[in-house]
Design a protein around this motif. Structure first.
Motif, PDB file in Angstrom:
ATOM      1  N   LEU A  23       0.820  -1.215   0.000  1.00 56.32           N
ATOM      2  CA  LEU A  23       0.000   0.000   0.000  1.00 56.32           C
ATOM      3  C   LEU A  23       0.851   1.261   0.000  1.00 56.32           C
ATOM      4  O   LEU A  23       0.476   2.275  -0.609  1.00 56.32           O
ATOM      5  N   ASN A  24       1.981   1.246   0.686  1.00 57.01           N
ATOM      6  CA  ASN A  24       2.844   2.431   0.678  1.00 57.01           C
ATOM      7  C   ASN A  24       3.402   2.689  -0.714  1.00 57.01           C
ATOM      8  O   ASN A  24       3.500   3.838  -1.152  1.00 57.01           O
ATOM      9  N   ALA A  25       3.761   1.626  -1.418  1.00 61.20           N
ATOM     10  CA  ALA A  25       4.229   1.788  -2.794  1.00 61.20           C
ATOM     11  C   ALA A  25       3.097   2.259  -3.710  1.00 61.20           C
ATOM     12  O   ALA A  25       3.311   3.069  -4.619  1.00 61.20           O
ATOM     13  N   ALA A  26       1.884   1.762  -3.456  1.00 58.13           N
ATOM     14  CA  ALA A  26       0.735   2.185  -4.258  1.00 58.13           C
ATOM     15  C   ALA A  26       0.472   3.682  -4.097  1.00 58.13           C
ATOM     16  O   ALA A  26       0.040   4.352  -5.046  1.00 58.13           O
ATOM     17  N   ALA A  27       0.758   4.213  -2.904  1.00 58.86           N
ATOM     18  CA  ALA A  27       0.576   5.656  -2.679  1.00 58.86           C
ATOM     19  C   ALA A  27       1.547   6.479  -3.516  1.00 58.86           C
ATOM     20  O   ALA A  27       1.304   7.674  -3.741  1.00 58.86           O
TER      21      ALA A  27
END
Length: 326
Positions: free
Chosen positions: A285-289
């Motif tokens: 999720l952090n990479a998706a942000a």
């Protein structure tokens, strides 16, 4: 700016949609609808919404019925496919009140209900879609590991033994939900039992209560976050699409999404697949942000006027390549 809009579904249930709106521009480039994964709610995904807003897009985090601030009975729905209809009602609301170019997607099972919506209602109201760590659990080929008991189910389905069996390690098993097989088959045979709990997700009850998570799902809800034929649904896509997933995802095989994009998505389609090293189902999720706003900006962020033809807009945008994920 953040505001919560309560949108009435067709059955009268109020669905909570949390709007994150850019404050430094007159009109956002587009609206990003985001649907959370199983057991969670919108709280977990605020970082993605804020990152989209910084790139000039409005982001709307939507709570499923019975989750977060939405009304409804936690852990169930009235019929299989009701979440698809809820998405249509949410889209209809924004189309009527505050129309913007719409990009639809979500995380985990939230991705699946978005794909179900597209298969059921079509793509005419969308300009793009995205899927973060989607869960395709109806068949064996997308799975990283074989589920407990899958050898028996394979034999019953194909009348032969499975040639290979990759058991899940303990590190993955602790993230897998527990199925009540007896209740599942009873609910399958007797529709009046489909509100009963058939699956329990891992997690401590006290911590789940603090986080607002829903750990028990009924047959109706479990079936509503599954897609009978992912290949048929993917073949229907005609919009720009991106898949973002971690190579260490506990459920999805790391080779599945690149293969699915190769075999099931049109060669002419504007598509991107990011399999990110060292990341799992939640840490992605952090990479998706970071990646999702980049993908959005390259396709719609350069749009200056709504009157400019879409084809011309697309020609002005820089190419998005897989190498940018590293």
């Amino acid at each position: 700016m953040i505001e919560t809009v309560m949108i009435p579904a067709r059955d009268g249930t109020e669905l909570a949609c949390h709007r994150y709106v850019p404050e430094d521009m007159h009109t956002p480039y587009g609206r990003v609808l985001f649907f959370h994964g199983s057991t969670f709610n919108s709280r977990r995904y605020a970082n993605i919404a804020k990152a989209c807003v910084k790139s000039g897009f409005e982001a709307v985090l939507c709570d499923w019925r019975g989750h977060g601030e939405s009304q409804g009975i936690p852990g169930t729905c009235d019929y299989i496919g009701q979440l698809d209809d809820d998405i249509d009602d949410i889209i209809g609301y924004f189309e009527q009140h505050k129309p913007l170019p719409l990009i639809l997607g979500g995380h985990s099972a939230g991705s699946v209900i978005c794909l179900r919506y597209i298969e059921k209602y079509g793509q005419d109201k969308l300009v793009g879609c995205y899927f973060v760590a989607p869960t395709f659990n109806n068949t064996q080929e997308p799975l990283r590991y074989d589920k407990p008991g899958s050898q028996k189910s394979f034999l019953l389905r194909h009348f032969r033994k499975k040639t290979g069996f990759k058991a899940a390690p303990e590190s993955a098993l602790k993230h897998m939900p527990a199925m009540n097989n007896r209740m599942f088959f009873l609910a399958l045979a007797l529709p009046f039992l489909r509100h009963r709990k058939v699956i329990t997700f891992p997690g401590a009850a006290k911590m789940a209560a603090l986080e607002g998570r829903v750990l028990d799902y009924s047959f109706n809800l479990m079936a509503s976050v599954s897609i009978p034929s992912y290949s048929r649904a993917l073949r229907q896509l005609k919009l720009p699409v991106v898949f973002i997933c971690g190579e260490n995802d506990e459920g999805l095989h790391p080779e599945f999404l690149p293969m699915a994009a190769q075999w099931h998505l049109s060669p002419e389609l504007d598509k991107a697949v990011f399999m990110l090293p060292k990341l799992n189902h939640m840490s992605v999720l952090n990479a998706a942000a970071r990646l999702l706003p980049q993908w959005l900006t390259q396709r719609w962020g350069a749009i200056k006027t709504e009157q400019e033809p879409k084809q011309k807009q697309a020609e002005q945008l820089p190419e998005f390549t897989v190498e940018q994920a590293s």
